[in-house]
Design an enzyme around this catalytic site. Structure first.
Site, PDB file in Angstrom:
ATOM      1  N   TYR A  25       4.712   7.619  -2.831  1.00 10.28           N
ATOM      2  CA  TYR A  25       4.282   9.001  -3.048  1.00 10.28           C
ATOM      3  C   TYR A  25       5.187   9.709  -4.059  1.00 10.28           C
ATOM      4  CZ  TYR A  25       1.255   8.138   0.893  1.00 10.28           C
ATOM      5  OH  TYR A  25       0.284   7.617   1.701  1.00 10.28           O
ATOM      6  N   TYR A 153      -1.947   8.514  11.242  1.00 13.20           N
ATOM      7  CA  TYR A 153      -1.632   7.768  10.009  1.00 13.20           C
ATOM      8  C   TYR A 153      -1.844   6.285  10.276  1.00 13.20           C
ATOM      9  CZ  TYR A 153       0.517   5.640   6.021  1.00 13.20           C
ATOM     10  OH  TYR A 153       0.710   4.869   4.893  1.00 13.20           O
ATOM     11  N   ASP A 254      -3.138   1.202  17.171  1.00 14.34           N
ATOM     12  CA  ASP A 254      -2.279   0.928  16.025  1.00 14.34           C
ATOM     13  C   ASP A 254      -0.831   1.134  16.464  1.00 14.34           C
ATOM     14  OD1 ASP A 254      -0.778   0.922  13.734  1.00 14.34           O
ATOM     15  OD2 ASP A 254      -2.078   2.277  12.597  1.00 14.34           O
ATOM     16  N   LYS A 283       5.607  -3.440  10.760  1.00 15.97           N
ATOM     17  CA  LYS A 283       6.933  -2.809  10.677  1.00 15.97           C
ATOM     18  C   LYS A 283       8.051  -3.638  11.336  1.00 15.97           C
ATOM     19  CE  LYS A 283       5.919   1.729   9.109  1.00 15.97           C
ATOM     20  NZ  LYS A 283       4.692   2.496   9.265  1.00 15.97           N
TER      21      LYS A 283
HETATM   22  C1  LIG Z   1       3.401   2.320   8.515  1.00 18.73           C
HETATM   23  C2  LIG Z   1       2.143   2.355   9.274  1.00 18.73           C
HETATM   24  C3  LIG Z   1       0.976   1.725   8.811  1.00 18.73           C
HETATM   25  C4  LIG Z   1       0.899   1.046   7.459  1.00 18.73           C
HETATM   26  O1  LIG Z   1       1.747  -0.049   7.355  1.00 18.73           O
HETATM   27  P1  LIG Z   1       2.180  -0.575   5.896  1.00 18.73           P
HETATM   28  O2  LIG Z   1       2.980  -1.800   6.186  1.00 18.73           O
HETATM   29  O3  LIG Z   1       2.949   0.527   5.256  1.00 18.73           O
HETATM   30  O4  LIG Z   1       0.917  -0.886   5.149  1.00 18.73           O
HETATM   31  C5  LIG Z   1      -0.140   1.758   9.603  1.00 18.73           C
HETATM   32  N1  LIG Z   1      -0.132   2.386  10.802  1.00 18.73           N
HETATM   33  C6  LIG Z   1       0.964   2.986  11.287  1.00 18.73           C
HETATM   34  C7  LIG Z   1       0.927   3.637  12.631  1.00 18.73           C
HETATM   35  C8  LIG Z   1       2.132   3.014  10.540  1.00 18.73           C
HETATM   36  O5  LIG Z   1       3.221   3.648  11.012  1.00 18.73           O
END
Ligand SMILES: *Cc1c(COP(=O)(O)O)cnc(C)c1O
Length: 439
Positions: A25, A153, A254, A283
């Site tokens: 960004y 997100y 997620d 992550k």
């Molecule tokens: C960081 C994140 C993503 C995206 O992961 P990237 O490896 O950056 O593509 C998706 N969902 C959540 C909840 C996240 O924190």
């Protein structure tokens, strides 16, 4: 003759960076200051000029064991001597299979199929595609939309972006290219707020009205991360699971940010004792060493997909199941499970609570909240990034605020002394409006 003063390597790097390299960004017109890192070890980043910063970000939730960890280094080096990569079509290998088995073992019991991909965003794309292919296989292709939460997100690729918060995700910029998904308000209650059935009514209404066209609800369980660092009650998640069952809609959790202990339980779904149909991990999966993500699903979803028209799941990244990344993830996850991570996260929570408490006295602070190893100070108005970033670095800490949020999620190995130093620096900077806001 003109003599040229040779630039130092760091200056050269910074110049080339400004000319050619996008950062997350970022803009080339108003290029943000970036700090060159020479090395990192434990919880400390060493800058090219020798300054040391205590890392409160764990490189965006990932580096749970700290940097340059001997166990993870060994795992990578040992795998490197065998093979760093091999294609996954028609071939398999121990690191991927053992990692898949371990993930099946530690995630909610019904999840037993694992799809490996490169990054969190792709894991979300895969989850969405699984949901769509599932309903296609059931003769209900009209169930093709997703229901998501505002302030959510889920990543930056187009599918993932379509379920991110429409305002912070700037959906209007991409309105011709984004699938129009459904949204309900973010949960209004905090983690500990006593339950009131009204908290779920908007979700219930949306499902009641739209279940015929809905493939899945997608959400970040308990902690909404990059969309606002908000914590919500486990009961909300329980009620969403019940409603998804009632209205025959899949549930995608997620846990890319929350997975591997960050919220105090190994996976945030455990706060509510629920099982999603599809789960995204990323992550911290490799302890912050490599880019790797996984999408898990239950037999209902996998059977449906495999019995459907395509007969196969239509996805297969080039670097699927990358051995080097899988071996590292296996070592990281085993290291976590062998450690006293629950006690560690609990202690970090207590330190953050105590350390950040002075912030709640401040007029320009609207909220201080802590859950697991996540500490958040929410200000009344957005910070001035250039100002506050410089002030935090001057204090010897690496914290990267966004919007109104100054927050930390340190590596689990951070010592009590380091945590005290981290929060004290944060309090000093946040306490002084001149160090946070527009000069
Ligand atoms: C960081 C994140 C993503 C995206 O992961 P990237 O490896 O950056 O593509 C998706 N969902 C959540 C909840 C996240 O924190």
């Amino acid at each position: 003759m003109q003599t040229e003063v040779p630039m130092s390597t760091t200056d050269e790097i910074l110049k080339l960076d400004r000319e050619h390299v996008w950062h997350p960004y970022s803009s080339f017109l108003n290029a943000p200051v970036v700090y060159p890192v020479a090395s990192a070890s434990g919880c400390t980043l060493t800058l090219a000029d020798g300054r040391q910063l205590l890392d409160g970000m764990a490189s965006w939730w990932c580096t749970i064991h700290g940097y340059n960890h001997p166990v993870l280094n060994d795992a990578m080096q040992s795998q490197l001597g065998k093979m760093s990569h091999v294609m996954f079509g028609g071939l398999t290998h121990e690191p991927a299979v053992e990692l898949a088995a371990l993930l099946v073992d530690i995630t909610p019991p019904s999840l037993n199929k694992v799809f490996f991909s490169d990054s969190g965003s792709v894991a979300v794309e895969v989850a969405m595609k699984m949901a769509l292919q599932y309903w296609h296989s059931q003769g209900k292709p009209q169930k093709s939309r997703l229901l998501s939460l505002r302030n959510g997100y889920h990543g930056d690729t187009f599918g993932a972006m379509s379920v991110c918060d429409p305002v912070t995700g700037m959906h209007h910029l991409f309105s011709n290219n984004l699938t129009q998904q459904l949204f309900v308000s973010a949960p209004v209650a905090g983690y500990d707020t006593p339950w009131d059935e009204s908290y779920i009514s908007e979700m219930q209404q949306a499902l009641d009205q739209h279940h015929g066209e809905l493939a899945a609800v997608i959400l970040e369980p308990i902690v909404q991360g990059a969309g606002g660092m908000r914590f919500y009650p486990p009961k909300y998640l329980q009620r969403v699971r019940e409603l998804c069952d009632h209205y025959d809609v899949l549930l995608i959790a997620d846990e890319i940010a929350t997975g591997f202990g960050r919220s105090g339980t190994l996976f945030a779904c455990e706060h509510a004792g629920i099982e999603p149909d599809i789960l995204c991990l990323g992550k911290a999966l490799t302890g912050g060493y490599m880019t790797l993500a996984a999408t898990l699903c239950n037999t209902r979803v996998s059977d449906g997909i495999c019995r459907g028209e395509a007969g196969v799941f239509m996805h297969g990244p080039t670097f699927m199941g990358n051995p080097l990344a899988c071996a590292t993830a296996l070592a990281s996850t085993r290291l976590l499970l062998q450690s006293d991570w629950q006690q560690r996260v609990h202690d970090i929570k207590a330190s953050l609570h105590k350390g950040l408490a002075p912030c709640s006295e401040l007029d320009h602070v609207s909220d201080v909240r802590v859950l697991g190893a996540i500490g958040v100070v929410e200000l009344e108005k957005p910070v001035h990034m250039a100002t506050i970033q410089q002030e935090l670095v001057n204090e010897g800490v690496w914290i990267r605020p966004f919007g109104k949020l100054v927050y930390v999620m340190p590596p689990y190995v951070m010592s009590a002394e380091e945590l005290e130093r981290l929060t004290a620096a944060m309090v000093r900077v946040v306490s002084d409006p001149a160090r946070c806001f527009e000069p």
